[in-house]
Design a protein around this motif. Sequence first.
Motif, PDB file in Angstrom:
ATOM      1  N   HIS A 186      -3.133   8.276  -2.260  1.00 32.96           N
ATOM      2  CA  HIS A 186      -4.191   7.610  -3.049  1.00 32.96           C
ATOM      3  C   HIS A 186      -4.120   6.738  -3.956  1.00 32.96           C
ATOM      4  O   HIS A 186      -4.797   5.517  -4.143  1.00 32.96           O
ATOM      5  N   LEU A 187      -3.237   6.744  -4.854  1.00 32.63           N
ATOM      6  CA  LEU A 187      -2.570   6.018  -5.962  1.00 32.63           C
ATOM      7  C   LEU A 187      -1.978   4.873  -5.504  1.00 32.63           C
ATOM      8  O   LEU A 187      -2.021   3.858  -5.986  1.00 32.63           O
ATOM      9  N   GLN A 188      -1.231   5.256  -4.316  1.00 33.35           N
ATOM     10  CA  GLN A 188      -0.437   4.232  -3.898  1.00 33.35           C
ATOM     11  C   GLN A 188      -1.265   3.267  -3.219  1.00 33.35           C
ATOM     12  O   GLN A 188      -0.898   1.935  -3.291  1.00 33.35           O
ATOM     13  N   ASP A 189      -2.493   3.501  -2.705  1.00 31.32           N
ATOM     14  CA  ASP A 189      -3.451   2.771  -2.148  1.00 31.32           C
ATOM     15  C   ASP A 189      -4.267   1.919  -3.083  1.00 31.32           C
ATOM     16  O   ASP A 189      -4.410   0.795  -2.917  1.00 31.32           O
ATOM     17  N   SER A 193      -4.313  -2.221  -3.344  1.00 32.37           N
ATOM     18  CA  SER A 193      -5.527  -3.034  -3.776  1.00 32.37           C
ATOM     19  C   SER A 193      -5.595  -3.963  -4.856  1.00 32.37           C
ATOM     20  O   SER A 193      -6.579  -4.549  -4.867  1.00 32.37           O
ATOM     21  N   GLY A 194      -5.027  -3.641  -5.724  1.00 31.92           N
ATOM     22  CA  GLY A 194      -4.711  -4.447  -6.985  1.00 31.92           C
ATOM     23  C   GLY A 194      -5.475  -3.534  -8.123  1.00 31.92           C
ATOM     24  O   GLY A 194      -5.554  -3.987  -9.061  1.00 31.92           O
ATOM     25  N   GLU A 195      -6.124  -2.464  -7.745  1.00 25.87           N
ATOM     26  CA  GLU A 195      -6.819  -1.824  -8.958  1.00 25.87           C
ATOM     27  C   GLU A 195      -6.141  -1.179  -9.680  1.00 25.87           C
ATOM     28  O   GLU A 195      -6.087  -1.114 -11.188  1.00 25.87           O
ATOM     29  N   LEU A 196      -4.844  -0.914  -9.545  1.00 28.51           N
ATOM     30  CA  LEU A 196      -3.668  -0.374 -10.344  1.00 28.51           C
ATOM     31  C   LEU A 196      -2.543  -1.209 -10.289  1.00 28.51           C
ATOM     32  O   LEU A 196      -2.270  -1.818  -9.151  1.00 28.51           O
TER      33      LEU A 196
END
Length: 416
Positions: A186-189, A193-196
């Motif tokens: 989830h965090l890698q996604d 996506s650029g959210e993180l």
Amino acid sequence: MKISFKIGISILVLIFSLGCSSKKNKKTIKEEMTAAKILGNPDYIAISYGGYRQKSRDIQPTIAEIKEGMKILFAMGIRIVRTYNVQLQQAPNLLKAISELKKEDPSFEMYVMLGAWIDCLNAWTNKIPNHHIESDQNNEEIDRAVALAKQYPDIVKVIAVGNEAMVRWAASYYVQPNVILKWVMHLQDLKKSGELSSDLWITSSDDFASWGGGDPSYRTADLEKLIKAVDYVSMHTYPYHNTHYNPGFWRVPASENGLTEIEKVTESMLRAKKFATDQFYEVQKYVESVAKDKPVHIGETGWATYSNGFYSDEGSRASDEYKEALYHNHLREWSKENNVSCFYFEAFDEQWKDAKNPKGSENHFGLINLKSEAKFALWDLVDQGVFEGLTRDGKPITKTFKGNKETLMSFVKSPK
């Protein structure tokens, strides 16, 4: 001609000034640090940090108290600290404190490995824990970690999904690797996506056994997927605890019976170092078999200075400040030589972990005690004056035992 000459000189002076100014700015602008540049970098020493002073975590460390602690750690050369959950206010306060310190002093530098606590269903309740189903709180915990990483991208460089959350001896709350894998992906996604930030590293911090370094039963398909999914593996090793649970390495061999007591202690701590590094190499070996070149770092290791339980005089005799100093120094030296980050456990003593038993070992893993006294591992830093002008709870950082090494050594006993 004179006017043209003056104009020409003025232009040259202006160009030269701009050039000098540009060079000056380049020197004052700090290189942006990422997890990839920090982890394994001997100039970026790591440590675990809680900052709790009281017997209950209901009393959270204030921002002012945390700033005291961060200044002390910075003076020690620490540049990245590890936290364990975002359920409580400690982690948000820590990030705010570091942010304020950076604004107050541009030379101040500190980064965070932000822990997100992961539980199974019925963890910490009077119901039987279900280790195959995760707790509903995990979703909210990850959301909080994401929010903080987005709010403080210049400080949060790592998110660790879970702490000792896969090892089976964590009987109150452990989960299966597929749960950790779910949240890591989830965090890698969110990074994709650029959210993180794409530079943010994602890991899980767990016992060496959980990473396939011991019992082969941990080496499952889901663990292999997890190893491939994380940016690096964060493994824990505790020879201190194994002086009781697996004491073969700790006992004095017959070949050392003729040594003095202190010589026996010296040799025992070299064996402790080997015990820890062997576990590291076992994890590294397995990880490389699954994902070649995947970095492995030590997410936690430490040595307690007092115990009235398994590690006391009546037990393994492992607990005292001299042994802690030897272990701390051995691991620091080894990690620097091998470009391995070691989040030493821990910065300061905390008394909430075994609140009903003040002499319990869990309360005594810090390098600085609750009296603001530096334990033997840090006496040299006191002598060097690195803590000059710094206080904790209004007290200057002084030496334990009033700096009397003879008194300190009177409490040191060799293993049985």
